[in-house]
Design a protein around this motif. Structure first.
Motif, PDB file in Angstrom:
ATOM      1  N   MET A 188       0.974  -1.178   0.048  1.00  0.00           N
ATOM      2  CA  MET A 188       0.021   0.003   0.057  1.00  0.00           C
ATOM      3  C   MET A 188       0.713   1.284   0.048  1.00  0.00           C
ATOM      4  O   MET A 188       0.229   2.405  -0.015  1.00  0.00           O
ATOM      5  N   HIS A 189       2.077   1.264  -0.102  1.00  0.00           N
ATOM      6  CA  HIS A 189       3.029   2.367   0.355  1.00  0.00           C
ATOM      7  C   HIS A 189       3.001   3.551  -0.604  1.00  0.00           C
ATOM      8  O   HIS A 189       3.089   4.605  -0.452  1.00  0.00           O
ATOM      9  N   ASP A 190       2.499   3.159  -1.756  1.00  0.00           N
ATOM     10  CA  ASP A 190       2.468   4.238  -2.857  1.00  0.00           C
ATOM     11  C   ASP A 190       1.170   4.411  -3.434  1.00  0.00           C
ATOM     12  O   ASP A 190       0.807   5.046  -4.468  1.00  0.00           O
ATOM     13  N   ILE A 191      -0.013   3.938  -2.698  1.00  0.00           N
ATOM     14  CA  ILE A 191      -1.495   4.019  -2.879  1.00  0.00           C
ATOM     15  C   ILE A 191      -2.062   5.350  -3.426  1.00  0.00           C
ATOM     16  O   ILE A 191      -2.389   5.950  -4.278  1.00  0.00           O
ATOM     17  N   GLY A 192      -1.258   6.341  -2.543  1.00  0.00           N
ATOM     18  CA  GLY A 192      -1.471   7.762  -2.727  1.00  0.00           C
ATOM     19  C   GLY A 192      -0.840   8.263  -4.032  1.00  0.00           C
ATOM     20  O   GLY A 192      -1.413   9.471  -4.270  1.00  0.00           O
ATOM     21  N   LYS A 193      -0.415   7.468  -4.674  1.00  0.00           N
ATOM     22  CA  LYS A 193       0.283   8.277  -6.159  1.00  0.00           C
ATOM     23  C   LYS A 193      -1.115   8.334  -7.008  1.00  0.00           C
ATOM     24  O   LYS A 193      -0.962   8.896  -8.059  1.00  0.00           O
ATOM     25  N   ASN A 194      -2.368   7.598  -6.799  1.00  0.00           N
ATOM     26  CA  ASN A 194      -3.420   8.011  -7.510  1.00  0.00           C
ATOM     27  C   ASN A 194      -3.959   9.582  -7.223  1.00  0.00           C
ATOM     28  O   ASN A 194      -4.828   9.772  -8.335  1.00  0.00           O
ATOM     29  N   SER A 217       3.708  14.702  -1.849  1.00  0.00           N
ATOM     30  CA  SER A 217       2.578  14.595  -1.087  1.00  0.00           C
ATOM     31  C   SER A 217       2.191  13.175  -0.934  1.00  0.00           C
ATOM     32  O   SER A 217       1.194  12.791  -0.203  1.00  0.00           O
ATOM     33  N   HIS A 218       2.745  12.221  -1.920  1.00  0.00           N
ATOM     34  CA  HIS A 218       2.091  10.833  -2.241  1.00  0.00           C
ATOM     35  C   HIS A 218       2.109   9.978  -0.764  1.00  0.00           C
ATOM     36  O   HIS A 218       1.123   9.364  -0.509  1.00  0.00           O
ATOM     37  N   PRO A 219       2.930  10.130  -0.090  1.00  0.00           N
ATOM     38  CA  PRO A 219       3.136   9.377   1.475  1.00  0.00           C
ATOM     39  C   PRO A 219       2.045   9.752   2.048  1.00  0.00           C
ATOM     40  O   PRO A 219       1.333   8.755   3.060  1.00  0.00           O
ATOM     41  N   SER A 242       6.492   7.055   6.322  1.00  0.00           N
ATOM     42  CA  SER A 242       7.548   7.393   6.497  1.00  0.00           C
ATOM     43  C   SER A 242       8.395   6.658   5.325  1.00  0.00           C
ATOM     44  O   SER A 242       9.828   6.977   5.520  1.00  0.00           O
ATOM     45  N   HIS A 243       8.034   6.241   4.355  1.00  0.00           N
ATOM     46  CA  HIS A 243       9.064   5.550   3.546  1.00  0.00           C
ATOM     47  C   HIS A 243       9.921   6.210   2.663  1.00  0.00           C
ATOM     48  O   HIS A 243      10.805   5.700   2.094  1.00  0.00           O
ATOM     49  N   HIS A 244       9.705   7.590   2.620  1.00  0.00           N
ATOM     50  CA  HIS A 244      10.757   8.503   2.295  1.00  0.00           C
ATOM     51  C   HIS A 244      11.588   9.389   2.847  1.00  0.00           C
ATOM     52  O   HIS A 244      11.945  10.441   2.664  1.00  0.00           O
ATOM     53  N   GLU A 245      11.414   8.855   4.275  1.00  0.00           N
ATOM     54  CA  GLU A 245      12.453   9.589   5.476  1.00  0.00           C
ATOM     55  C   GLU A 245      13.750   9.232   5.213  1.00  0.00           C
ATOM     56  O   GLU A 245      14.074   8.047   4.820  1.00  0.00           O
ATOM     57  N   CYS A 271      13.814  -1.617   0.156  1.00  0.00           N
ATOM     58  CA  CYS A 271      13.436  -2.231  -0.820  1.00  0.00           C
ATOM     59  C   CYS A 271      13.038  -1.447  -2.149  1.00  0.00           C
ATOM     60  O   CYS A 271      12.950  -1.834  -3.242  1.00  0.00           O
ATOM     61  N   ASP A 272      12.256  -0.283  -1.813  1.00  0.00           N
ATOM     62  CA  ASP A 272      11.665   0.713  -2.509  1.00  0.00           C
ATOM     63  C   ASP A 272      12.798   1.287  -3.562  1.00  0.00           C
ATOM     64  O   ASP A 272      12.592   1.298  -4.970  1.00  0.00           O
ATOM     65  N   ILE A 273      14.077   1.843  -2.901  1.00  0.00           N
ATOM     66  CA  ILE A 273      15.057   2.057  -3.572  1.00  0.00           C
ATOM     67  C   ILE A 273      15.605   0.991  -4.636  1.00  0.00           C
ATOM     68  O   ILE A 273      15.847   1.371  -5.797  1.00  0.00           O
TER      69      ILE A 273
HETATM   70 FE   LIG Z   1       6.932   6.273  -2.745  1.00  0.00          FE
END
Ligand SMILES: [Fe+2]
Length: 323
Positions: A188-194, A217-219, A242-245, A271-273
């Motif tokens: 679900m980490h990037d679901i806000g990219k919608n 703003s996506h997180p 916090s996945h982009h902290e 893992c994202d990077i």
């Molecule tokens: Fe992200």
């Protein structure tokens, strides 16, 4: 003015349908951009049809269903996955393909309709299937990654990240319950990219300041979507938010320092990077695992929890070089 319409047909893997299954939907094959009905709803899928298709067809990898019948197909694949989860006669690559494709479909549905309780529940069940595969097969991560799309889509990226996250968390000794929670956060980490315009997500070049601040703003959007559902715990919520902290406080959205970042977020971030570097984008080719880890060490080491990063290198070494 031309208007692009949504596709009316949805592709499903050939191995999702087996001889003897009674179909609750019409089944099509695509040839020269036309969809041909091959098995009618209510009929039994015949013996040897898949073999014939594989032998005679021009490398068809998929059947198709009409989008209006996708809910029936979703029910079909859900019960089929449940049935085969502990069936050793089904090869790993087939299980991996079915779980990978079903999960990326579910995330894609969620991106279109993030408040849908049903899609959320499906995603949870699919996290369980992913965990099951990873716990039961040593070569599962390699197998799942070989399916992974070679181009970037938010929904396939989310599945790729969650496969690495579940594998890495298992390597670190997480309990089953925590594997479920972190796997779910990773899905679900990037679901806000919608909420971010497609042109910004796939922009071929550097983002302007304004575009970057929108992107950042996506997180928070992901966090807001999950907060809307009451059964999501704090670790999942903060893992997503916090996945982009970054360790020195120069990440976003809250500028947290290393000791303030939740463990789920630290794992998802690595893992994202890694997944982003090893995937082809419109503006870059895919880097090898080795090159990606080298870049992370040389250019980003100060952003990470160092000990966790070295654990991650060992995990990738173990799971991606397995034969
Ligand atoms: Fe992200």
């Amino acid at each position: 003015m031309s208007v692009l319409s949504e596709p009316l047909f949805h592709n499903i893997p050939l191995c999702a349908i087996k001889p003897g299954m009674q179909l609750d939907f019409n089944l099509y094959l695509e040839r020269e951009n036309k969809f041909h009905l091959i098995v009618e709803k209510g009929d039994i899928y015949p013996e040897k049809l898949t073999d014939n298709i594989k032998n005679t067809n021009d490398l068809s990898e998929y059947f198709y269903i009409h989008l209006t019948e996708k809910p029936s197909y979703d029910n079909h694949i859900e019960s089929y996955l449940k049935k085969i989860s502990s069936d050793d006669t089904i090869p790993l690559n087939e299980k991996s393909l079915l779980v990978y494709k079903s999960t990326s479909d579910a995330i894609n549905d969620l991106l279109k309709n993030p408040e849908s309780k049903k899609s959320l529940e499906r995603t949870k069940t699919l996290v369980d299937h992913t965990i099951n595969i990873i716990l039961n097969y040593d070569t599962s991560i390699k197998s799942m990654m070989s399916i992974g799309s070679h181009d970037y889509y938010t929904y396939t990226h989310s599945v790729d990240v969650s496969v690495f996250v579940i594998g890495f968390a298992n390597y670190l000794g997480f309990s089953f319950e925590n594997l479920r929670n972190i796997g779910y956060a990773a899905m679900m980490h990037d679901i806000g990219k919608n909420k971010i315009p497609h042109e910004i997500i796939n922009k071929n070049g550097k983002l302007t300041d304004e575009e970057f601040s929108l992107m950042k703003s996506h997180p928070c959007h992901s966090y807001d979507v999950l907060k809307f559902h009451d059964e999501i715990n704090e670790d999942i919520l903060m893992g997503v938010r916090s996945h982009h902290e970054k360790a020195r406080g120069n990440g976003y959205p809250d500028g947290l320092k290393l000791h303030e970042i939740n463990d789920f977020a630290k794992i998802i971030s690595l893992c994202d990077i890694f997944s982003a570097l090893t995937t082809k984008r419109s503006y870059k080719n895919a880097f090898s695992s080795f090159k990606s880890l080298q870049m992370m060490k040389q250019e980003m080491i100060n952003d990470f929890d160092e000990k966790l990063f070295y654990d991650f290198i060992r995990f990738i070494g173990k799971s991606c070089t397995h034969n």
